[in-house]
Design an enzyme around this catalytic site. Structure first.
Site, mmCIF file in Angstrom:
data_model
loop_
_atom_site.group_PDB
_atom_site.id
_atom_site.type_symbol
_atom_site.label_atom_id
_atom_site.label_comp_id
_atom_site.label_asym_id
_atom_site.label_seq_id
_atom_site.Cartn_x
_atom_site.Cartn_y
_atom_site.Cartn_z
ATOM 1 N N ASP A 11 0.811 -1.217 0.000
ATOM 2 C CA ASP A 11 0.000 0.000 0.000
ATOM 3 C C ASP A 11 0.846 1.269 0.000
ATOM 4 O O ASP A 11 2.068 1.226 0.193
ATOM 5 C CB ASP A 11 -0.970 -0.001 1.199
ATOM 6 C CG ASP A 11 -0.324 -0.522 2.485
ATOM 7 O OD1 ASP A 11 0.915 -0.547 2.564
ATOM 8 O OD2 ASP A 11 -1.064 -0.895 3.403
ATOM 9 N N ASN A 62 -7.535 -2.680 14.431
ATOM 10 C CA ASN A 62 -8.910 -2.976 14.026
ATOM 11 C C ASN A 62 -8.995 -4.198 13.110
ATOM 12 O O ASN A 62 -10.024 -4.458 12.508
ATOM 13 C CB ASN A 62 -9.545 -1.754 13.354
ATOM 14 C CG ASN A 62 -8.838 -1.360 12.054
ATOM 15 O OD1 ASN A 62 -7.931 -2.052 11.604
ATOM 16 N ND2 ASN A 62 -9.253 -0.258 11.459
ATOM 17 N N HIS A 84 -7.253 -4.669 10.357
ATOM 18 C CA HIS A 84 -6.992 -4.466 8.925
ATOM 19 C C HIS A 84 -5.715 -5.178 8.497
ATOM 20 O O HIS A 84 -4.790 -5.359 9.291
ATOM 21 C CB HIS A 84 -6.987 -2.973 8.544
ATOM 22 C CG HIS A 84 -5.789 -2.175 8.986
ATOM 23 N ND1 HIS A 84 -5.866 -0.829 9.283
ATOM 24 C CD2 HIS A 84 -4.485 -2.503 9.157
ATOM 25 C CE1 HIS A 84 -4.663 -0.392 9.611
ATOM 26 N NE2 HIS A 84 -3.802 -1.380 9.540
ATOM 27 N N GLU A 131 -9.708 -1.910 5.449
ATOM 28 C CA GLU A 131 -10.322 -1.590 6.728
ATOM 29 C C GLU A 131 -11.569 -2.462 6.934
ATOM 30 O O GLU A 131 -12.055 -3.087 5.983
ATOM 31 C CB GLU A 131 -10.710 -0.104 6.747
ATOM 32 C CG GLU A 131 -9.518 0.852 6.560
ATOM 33 C CD GLU A 131 -8.686 1.056 7.828
ATOM 34 O OE1 GLU A 131 -8.514 0.108 8.621
ATOM 35 O OE2 GLU A 131 -8.190 2.177 8.012
HETATM 36 C C1 F6R Z 1 1.510 -1.443 6.059
HETATM 37 C C2 F6R Z 1 0.201 -2.069 6.228
HETATM 38 C C3 F6R Z 1 -0.551 -2.015 7.517
HETATM 39 C C4 F6R Z 1 0.305 -2.368 8.722
HETATM 40 C C5 F6R Z 1 -0.528 -2.336 10.006
HETATM 41 C C6 F6R Z 1 0.335 -2.561 11.230
HETATM 42 O O1 F6R Z 1 2.002 -1.641 4.755
HETATM 43 O O2 F6R Z 1 -0.278 -2.607 5.292
HETATM 44 O O3 F6R Z 1 -1.646 -2.884 7.440
HETATM 45 O O4 F6R Z 1 0.851 -3.637 8.553
HETATM 46 O O5 F6R Z 1 -1.169 -1.107 10.120
HETATM 47 O O6 F6R Z 1 1.243 -1.511 11.358
HETATM 48 P P1 F6R Z 1 2.410 -1.552 12.452
HETATM 49 O O7 F6R Z 1 3.347 -2.621 12.017
HETATM 50 O O8 F6R Z 1 3.066 -0.194 12.366
HETATM 51 O O9 F6R Z 1 1.774 -1.828 13.751
#
Ligand code: F6R
Length: 239
Positions: free
Chosen positions: A67, A136, A138, A143
């Site tokens: 992303d 959450n 995701h 989301e």
């Molecule tokens: C990042 C992504 C997000 C993160 C998630 C956890 O490319 O796709 O889904 O993996 O938000 O983020 P951290 O590792 O910072 O807790």
């Protein structure tokens, strides 16, 4: 799903790195899906060590990132493009032309997303996709409420995600509200998936993933329908 609980971040990262290194050793032109965020940083350090100390060759590896924020140029401190180059790609011998990261500045995002999907297909699909998980539930920026068959597209971030990610920005209002993300359908087509999570703020999302029903409200639960998922978590996330 295979679940590995490790004592700390270093052990988690080493375990994940072992799987990626093995994959590159078996197939030098492996297609690896990368994630950003704090969780995979230790894994990227291990891959850099494998390059420096064990001469692991990344010249044939093809990469696709999950992303990118819409509206941030590649050079922006918080762009996921910069994150990947700063934390991994600049430190190994990956070829620039083999690196694919969504571009949040394109004038035709829809066309870009279709092209991104086509590129993944053209190289034969993703061999291993690395994932983190949001509080959450995701995965990538899918989301709650995301369709299980969703493809790469532009999405709106939830307030919770904007708040979580605001720690990296000076002001919460600087956090982009939209992103380009691979879809859940795109992710599910990867042949192997590694999901990493650490810290007790992830334990609820991990609990839902391991013990809950498969539901759009907890997007990561779609992984229960995948044949080859390894979940590597620390003790806090496993609580
Ligand atoms: C990042 C992504 C997000 C993160 C998630 C956890 O490319 O796709 O889904 O993996 O938000 O983020 P951290 O590792 O910072 O807790």
């Amino acid at each position: 799903m295979k679940i590995l609980i490790k004592n700390n971040d270093e052990k988690m990262s080493k375990e994940a790195a072992k799987i990626i290194i093995n994959q590159i050793n078996i197939k030098s032109n492996s297609v690896i899906g990368f994630a950003t965020g704090g969780t995979p940083l230790g894994l990227y350090k291990e891959l850099i060590i494998a390059y420096n100390e064990d001469n692991l060759d990344f010249t044939q590896m093809i990469t696709f990132n999950l992303d990118e924020y819409v509206g941030l140029p590649k050079s922006h401190e918080q762009s996921y493009n910069k994150f990947m180059w700063d934390n991994l790609f600049n430190h190994i011998n990956v070829k620039k032309e083999n690196v694919n990261i969504p571009d949040g500045m394109v004038s035709d995002p829809e066309g870009f997303c279709k092209e991104y999907e086509k590129k993944i297909e053209e190289v034969g699909g993703i061999d291993i996709q690395i994932l983190g998980i949001g509080r959450n539930g995701h995965i990538a920026f899918n989301e709650p409420g995301s369709e299980f068959d969703s493809r790469t597209r532009v999405v709106r971030l939830t307030e919770e995600t904007i708040k979580d990610n605001s720690i990296f920005f000076e002001d919460i209002h600087d956090v982009p509200t939209k992103a380009i993300t691979m879809g859940l359908g795109t992710i599910m087509e990867a042949r192997k998936i590694i999901l990493l999570a650490r810290g007790n703020n992830k334990s609820d999302a991990i609990n839902k993933l391991l013990n809950g029903l498969v539901t759009k409200e907890a997007p990561a639960t779609v992984l229960k329908n995948h044949k080859n998922v390894t979940i590597i978590i620390d003790k806090e996330a496993a609580e």
